[in-house]
Design a protein around this motif. Structure first.
Motif, PDB file in Angstrom:
ATOM      1  N   CYS A 256      -6.552 -86.262 -18.607  1.00 24.21           N
ATOM      2  CA  CYS A 256      -7.756 -87.089 -18.686  1.00 24.21           C
ATOM      3  C   CYS A 256      -7.501 -88.460 -18.070  1.00 24.21           C
ATOM      4  O   CYS A 256      -8.389 -89.024 -17.428  1.00 24.21           O
TER       5      CYS A 256
ATOM      6  N   CYS B  68      -6.113 -86.769 -27.989  1.00 25.52           N
ATOM      7  CA  CYS B  68      -6.786 -87.377 -26.835  1.00 25.52           C
ATOM      8  C   CYS B  68      -8.231 -87.671 -27.231  1.00 25.52           C
ATOM      9  O   CYS B  68      -8.903 -86.825 -27.826  1.00 25.52           O
TER      10      CYS B  68
ATOM     11  N   CYS C 102      -4.908 -88.033 -22.852  1.00 27.39           N
ATOM     12  CA  CYS C 102      -3.819 -87.180 -22.394  1.00 27.39           C
ATOM     13  C   CYS C 102      -3.618 -87.429 -20.901  1.00 27.39           C
ATOM     14  O   CYS C 102      -4.444 -88.074 -20.250  1.00 27.39           O
TER      15      CYS C 102
ATOM     16  N   SER D   8     -10.735 -87.965 -25.349  1.00 28.15           N
ATOM     17  CA  SER D   8     -11.698 -87.306 -24.471  1.00 28.15           C
ATOM     18  C   SER D   8     -11.762 -85.801 -24.721  1.00 28.15           C
ATOM     19  O   SER D   8     -12.833 -85.254 -24.954  1.00 28.15           O
ATOM     20  N   CYS D   9     -10.607 -85.119 -24.698  1.00 27.16           N
ATOM     21  CA  CYS D   9     -10.613 -83.651 -24.809  1.00 27.16           C
ATOM     22  C   CYS D   9     -10.027 -83.161 -26.136  1.00 27.16           C
ATOM     23  O   CYS D   9      -9.975 -81.964 -26.367  1.00 27.16           O
TER      24      CYS D   9
HETATM   25 ZN   LIG Z   1      -7.550 -85.253 -22.697  1.00 31.74          ZN
END
Ligand SMILES: [Zn+2]
Length: 92
Positions: free
Chosen positions: A76, A37, A73, A39-40
């Motif tokens: 997110c 992902c 994901c 973002s995370c």
């Molecule tokens: Zn994520």
């Protein structure tokens, strides 16, 4: 000494016992890392880690069927949807 094409870290050596009882060295390509992902950094399930074989897979086998699939994901992506819904609701 291995052949030049096998002198790389993307190829791993494995010892295989043949039916005749000999142990021979074979070279296999390493599997690429799983998609993450953006973002995370969580691992993205549903995306196969293949090299060169992706075009032979069907479209639905390459990534999940939803927006931001293969990038974010599900948690997110849900946050992004909620953020967008809030911004649309606030403007009107
Ligand atoms: Zn994520």
């Amino acid at each position: 000494m291995p052949e030049p094409k096998n002198r790389t870290h993307s190829v791993r050596e494995i010892k295989v016992k043949t039916p005749g009882g000999k142990v021979v060295l074979q070279f296999r390509r390493r599997k690429p890392k799983l998609a993450h992902c953006s973002s995370c950094r969580a691992k993205l399930p549903g995306i196969p880690s293949v090299v060169g074989r992706m075009s032979s897979l069907s479209r639905s086998q390459r990534r999940p069927e939803r927006p931001f699939a293969g990038k974010l994901c599900s948690a997110c992506a849900r946050k992004v949807f909620m953020q967008k819904a809030r911004s649309i609701g606030a403007s009107s």
